[in-house]
Write a protein that holds these residues in place. Structure first.
Motif, PDB file in Angstrom:
ATOM      1  N   PRO A 107       0.819  -1.229   0.000  1.00 65.19           N
ATOM      2  CA  PRO A 107       0.000   0.000   0.000  1.00 65.19           C
ATOM      3  C   PRO A 107       0.849   1.273   0.000  1.00 65.19           C
ATOM      4  CG  PRO A 107      -0.891  -1.580   1.549  1.00 65.19           C
ATOM      5  CD  PRO A 107       0.442  -2.119   1.117  1.00 65.19           C
ATOM      6  N   ILE A 108       0.456   2.211  -0.854  1.00 67.49           N
ATOM      7  CA  ILE A 108       1.029   3.561  -0.854  1.00 67.49           C
ATOM      8  C   ILE A 108       0.276   4.418   0.155  1.00 67.49           C
ATOM      9  CG2 ILE A 108       1.377   5.644  -2.254  1.00 67.49           C
ATOM     10  CD1 ILE A 108       1.389   3.755  -4.731  1.00 67.49           C
ATOM     11  N   ALA A 109      -1.046   4.258   0.153  1.00 69.16           N
ATOM     12  CA  ALA A 109      -1.901   5.049   1.055  1.00 69.16           C
ATOM     13  C   ALA A 109      -3.180   4.296   1.348  1.00 69.16           C
ATOM     14  CB  ALA A 109      -2.226   6.401   0.444  1.00 69.16           C
ATOM     15  N   GLU A 158      -1.049   5.895  13.098  1.00 70.81           N
ATOM     16  CA  GLU A 158       0.078   5.051  13.501  1.00 70.81           C
ATOM     17  C   GLU A 158      -0.225   3.572  13.286  1.00 70.81           C
ATOM     18  OE1 GLU A 158       1.353   5.937  17.442  1.00 70.81           O
ATOM     19  OE2 GLU A 158       1.851   8.026  16.989  1.00 70.81           O
ATOM     20  N   ARG A 159      -1.444   3.156  13.600  1.00 70.81           N
ATOM     21  CA  ARG A 159      -1.813   1.744  13.459  1.00 70.81           C
ATOM     22  C   ARG A 159      -1.789   1.310  11.993  1.00 70.81           C
ATOM     23  NH1 ARG A 159      -2.800  -2.082  17.560  1.00 70.81           N
ATOM     24  NH2 ARG A 159      -4.519  -3.479  17.009  1.00 70.81           N
ATOM     25  N   ILE A 160      -2.409   2.112  11.131  1.00 71.80           N
ATOM     26  CA  ILE A 160      -2.455   1.753   9.710  1.00 71.80           C
ATOM     27  C   ILE A 160      -1.060   1.786   9.098  1.00 71.80           C
ATOM     28  CG2 ILE A 160      -3.260   2.525   7.431  1.00 71.80           C
ATOM     29  CD1 ILE A 160      -5.916   3.293   8.781  1.00 71.80           C
ATOM     30  N   GLU A 161      -0.284   2.793   9.440  1.00 73.15           N
ATOM     31  CA  GLU A 161       1.049   2.913   8.856  1.00 73.15           C
ATOM     32  C   GLU A 161       1.978   1.804   9.356  1.00 73.15           C
ATOM     33  OE1 GLU A 161       1.946   7.010   9.689  1.00 73.15           O
ATOM     34  OE2 GLU A 161       0.495   7.718   8.175  1.00 73.15           O
ATOM     35  N   MET A 162       1.799   1.381  10.592  1.00 75.93           N
ATOM     36  CA  MET A 162       2.589   0.273  11.127  1.00 75.93           C
ATOM     37  C   MET A 162       2.220  -1.039  10.435  1.00 75.93           C
ATOM     38  SD  MET A 162       2.220  -2.495  13.450  1.00 75.93           S
ATOM     39  CE  MET A 162       0.943  -2.038  14.636  1.00 75.93           C
ATOM     40  N   GLY A 212       2.685  -0.056   6.057  1.00 73.31           N
ATOM     41  CA  GLY A 212       3.883   0.587   5.524  1.00 73.31           C
ATOM     42  C   GLY A 212       3.599   1.809   4.684  1.00 73.31           C
ATOM     43  N   GLY A 213       2.309   2.052   4.362  1.00 72.29           N
ATOM     44  CA  GLY A 213       1.933   3.226   3.576  1.00 72.29           C
ATOM     45  C   GLY A 213       1.323   4.299   4.454  1.00 72.29           C
ATOM     46  N   MET A 214       1.055   5.471   3.863  1.00 72.06           N
ATOM     47  CA  MET A 214       0.480   6.591   4.606  1.00 72.06           C
ATOM     48  C   MET A 214      -1.001   6.340   4.897  1.00 72.06           C
ATOM     49  SD  MET A 214       0.041  10.587   3.456  1.00 72.06           S
ATOM     50  CE  MET A 214      -1.547  10.250   2.654  1.00 72.06           C
TER      51      MET A 214
END
Length: 420
Positions: free
Chosen positions: A197-199, A228-232, A235-237
């Protein structure tokens, strides 16, 4: 084969490659921190901002840009209670390569960020830090410009489903809210992070006011842990866009003893739960390998009838160009991003308006981007306006009786004109 035959073939191949790339969806992201240093008082709405002694999490501007062919669309989310077009247009003037009407700027609606309206007190004095707000407009533009530089080939996953668990409820009538969460995920189509995922965009209706303005804390509220949870996990924004959360769809921080949990731990609980639900909803989404994008915008005007709102428009140091204290103009947009159909609302529409407009989009993947391009208080239908005693506050902080009617009419015209 002779060299003179090779050169035209190579030229044709290069031309075909350019054409394919030009018609490939690309997506790019960037983030800017907009936490004031030193910290500033925070605003939960009309009135004098409340002083703070510390912070939990940071405030951000998140930018997601889509491009296909000659079309570019920017979706920007700002950690604030509302972001007016006066400020948004300053950023639009600094963003390169995207038509201003294709730049959507939304507010997450945290009630623990600095005043971005310039709310006047009873003497007409505003306490907003105009230098901070101007700096934010530049940070927002920087994020969008960097997102353009970061554009890369992408595919999409889009899904809408009911977010389960103790996340939101209607403070006025507990079950009268929309539990659906819309998710748009842009995924890298090539490169070292192919299929990553990019975003991940999360669209959900909720007042992000777990902490609120009166606890001496500056905070993105539940959005911070969600990012923070989604990005962790991906790996995307992560980017959060609110929906039709007016009157009064709020965070479900009710406790068994009848009190409310108003701390950072509750922000973490709700933010991480909503993040996990968004990722569950998008997990089974179908891959869209050749999605189209479009953005249609329309200028509309609302009369300003409420005395409180007239006073704010007359006294705010943020001057609205071309407006008077009797009316205000704004822009609504209709976006198609792959199978997602997105309608923007310049304020806090009640959930019944959100339900109605989603139904009229005639798609399984309908999205409402609330508090987008402007944030003009609550938006009610005329039959709700000044009706229940419960609606006294949201009536007083609405532009007027016809705001909802005008919005619905103009939105339906926009939908009908596209013949989708």
């Amino acid at each position: 084969m002779n060299n003179y035959k090779i050169i035209p073939i190579l030229a044709i191949l290069l031309l075909l490659t350019d054409c394919i790339q030009a018609q490939t969806l690309r997506a790019g992201t960037a983030v800017r921190k907009i936490t004031p240093d030193p910290l500033l008082p925070v605003s939960g709405g009309i009135g004098i901002p409340d002083p703070v002694t510390g912070k939990k999490g940071d405030l951000f501007a998140h930018a997601l840009v889509f491009e296909k062919g000659d079309s570019r669309i920017a979706i920007i989310s700002v950690d604030n209670i509302g972001w007016t077009s006066v400020l948004g247009d300053r950023s639009r003037a600094l963003i390169k390569g995207i038509q201003p009407q294709n730049i959507l700027i939304s507010a997450t609606h945290t009630h623990s960020a600095p005043d971005a309206y310039g709310f006047p007190d009873e003497q007409g004095k505003s306490y907003a830090d105009l230098n901070y707000l101007d700096w934010c407009t530049k940070q927002i533009a920087d994020a969008a410009n960097e997102a353009v530089k970061n554009l890369q080939p992408a595919v999409l996953k889009i899904s809408v489903g009911e977010a389960r668990g103790k996340i939101a409820y209607n403070y006025y009538a507990p079950d009268l809210y929309d539990p659906r969460c819309g998710v748009i995920q842009a995924i890298a189509a090539d490169g070292t992070k192919k299929w990553k995922p990019i975003a991940t965009l999360v669209n959900y209706a909720i007042h992000t006011e777990v902490i609120g303005p009166d606890r001496g804390i500056l905070s993105p509220d539940l959005c911070g842990p969600l990012y923070e949870r989604i990005e962790m996990k991906t790996g995307g924004m992560a980017i959060f866009i609110n929906s039709a959360q007016g009157g009064m769809v709020t965070a479900d921080n009710r406790m068994e003893n009848g009190q409310e949990a108003n701390d950072w731990e509750e922000c973490i609980r709700i933010g991480e739960l909503l993040a996990d639900e968004a990722l569950r909803i998008i997990a089974d989404g179908e891959l869209e390998t050749d999605p189209d994008i479009s953005c249609i915008s329309r200028k509309i005007s609302f009369p300003i009838e409420a005395p409180v709102m007239k006073y704010i428009f007359h006294n705010t140091p943020l001057k609205f160009p071309g407006n008077s204290s009797d009316s205000v103009s704004t822009t609504i947009c209709l976006l198609d991003v792959g199978s997602a159909r997105i309608l923007t609302i310049p304020g806090e529409a009640l959930p019944n308006i959100g339900y109605y407009l989603k139904r009229k989009m005639k798609t399984e993947h309908s999205f409402i981007f609330g508090l987008t391009n402007d944030a003009f208080g609550y938006i009610l239908t005329r039959v709700d306006f000044n009706s229940f005693k419960r609606y006294e506050y949201i009536t007083r902080t609405s532009l007027g009786e016809m705001t909802g009617e005008i919005l619905i009419k103009e939105a339906l015209n926009l939908l009908n004109d596209t013949h989708h």
